[in-house]
Write an enzyme that holds these catalytic residues in place. Structure first.
Site, mmCIF file in Angstrom:
data_model
loop_
_atom_site.group_PDB
_atom_site.id
_atom_site.type_symbol
_atom_site.label_atom_id
_atom_site.label_comp_id
_atom_site.label_asym_id
_atom_site.label_seq_id
_atom_site.Cartn_x
_atom_site.Cartn_y
_atom_site.Cartn_z
ATOM 1 N N HIS A 52 -17.696 20.778 0.706
ATOM 2 C CA HIS A 52 -16.502 21.117 1.480
ATOM 3 C C HIS A 52 -15.414 20.101 1.135
ATOM 4 O O HIS A 52 -15.710 18.960 0.751
ATOM 5 C CB HIS A 52 -16.792 21.052 2.974
ATOM 6 C CG HIS A 52 -17.709 22.114 3.458
ATOM 7 N ND1 HIS A 52 -17.877 22.393 4.803
ATOM 8 C CD2 HIS A 52 -18.533 22.973 2.801
ATOM 9 C CE1 HIS A 52 -18.749 23.373 4.945
ATOM 10 N NE2 HIS A 52 -19.166 23.740 3.742
ATOM 11 N N GLU A 54 -13.585 18.271 2.978
ATOM 12 C CA GLU A 54 -13.713 17.010 3.726
ATOM 13 C C GLU A 54 -14.783 16.105 3.129
ATOM 14 O O GLU A 54 -14.585 14.888 3.004
ATOM 15 C CB GLU A 54 -14.085 17.277 5.201
ATOM 16 C CG GLU A 54 -13.092 18.129 5.943
ATOM 17 C CD GLU A 54 -13.457 19.602 5.976
ATOM 18 O OE1 GLU A 54 -13.238 20.239 7.017
ATOM 19 O OE2 GLU A 54 -13.957 20.128 4.945
ATOM 20 N N CYS A 82 -16.128 21.798 10.114
ATOM 21 C CA CYS A 82 -17.398 22.336 10.593
ATOM 22 C C CYS A 82 -18.242 21.183 11.153
ATOM 23 O O CYS A 82 -17.871 20.010 11.007
ATOM 24 C CB CYS A 82 -18.129 23.035 9.440
ATOM 25 S SG CYS A 82 -18.817 21.892 8.217
ATOM 26 N N CYS A 85 -19.125 18.449 8.508
ATOM 27 C CA CYS A 85 -17.989 17.608 8.151
ATOM 28 C C CYS A 85 -17.576 16.715 9.316
ATOM 29 O O CYS A 85 -17.198 15.557 9.104
ATOM 30 C CB CYS A 85 -16.826 18.470 7.672
ATOM 31 S SG CYS A 85 -17.191 19.301 6.098
#
Length: 149
Positions: A52, A54, A82, A85
């Site tokens: 992701h 992040e 999410c 993260c």
């Protein structure tokens, strides 16, 4: 120091992710107003469900700064992080989190598990939501609409 949003750079990373066929999420880490790292989603490209924006930007910033903690750093991300993260943000000790669009389906900050509200969460950043939310929402909506055609 005067506050300056870096969400425009995060949105540019999100657009680049969309161009690569990735879900358009982008992230930027700054310290004292200076950009340290930028990233967009790369889960498909890297065949890595943890890639992701992040996670990638946290890894990059830690490598660049040569440390495991990002104390005093700010994270700008186009979509509410999410749970995975959010936990990484806490573990990295990021000072401030700025995000754009809310994520009712998969968010972990204001939605769902609300990671920073858990008693096991050892660090909670300052949180600022809705930064360029309309632009982030439009980018996501257009991306998924094009997939349905």
């Amino acid at each position: 120091m005067v506050f300056r949003s870096h969400m425009d750079l995060a949105l540019a990373q999100a657009r680049a992710a969309a161009t690569r066929g990735e879900v358009p999420v982008g992230a930027v880490i700054t310290r004292d107003g200076t950009v340290i790292a930028q990233a967009g989603n790369r889960t498909r490209e890297l065949n890595d469900p943890t890639a992701h924006a992040e996670m990638l930007v946290i890894r990059a910033a830690c490598t660049i700064l040569g440390q495991e903690r990002l104390t005093g750093c700010d994270l700008y991300v186009t979509l509410e992080p999410c749970p995975m993260c959010a936990a990484a943000i806490s573990n990295a000790r990021i000072a401030r989190l700025y995000y754009g669009a809310a994520d009712p389906k998969s968010g972990g900050i204001a939605q769902g598990p609300r990671i920073f509200a858990h008693p096991q969460c050892h660090h909670k950043p300052e949180i600022y939501d809705g930064i360029h939310a309309t632009a982030a929402e439009t980018l996501l909506r257009d991306f998924f609409a094009a997939k349905r055609v």
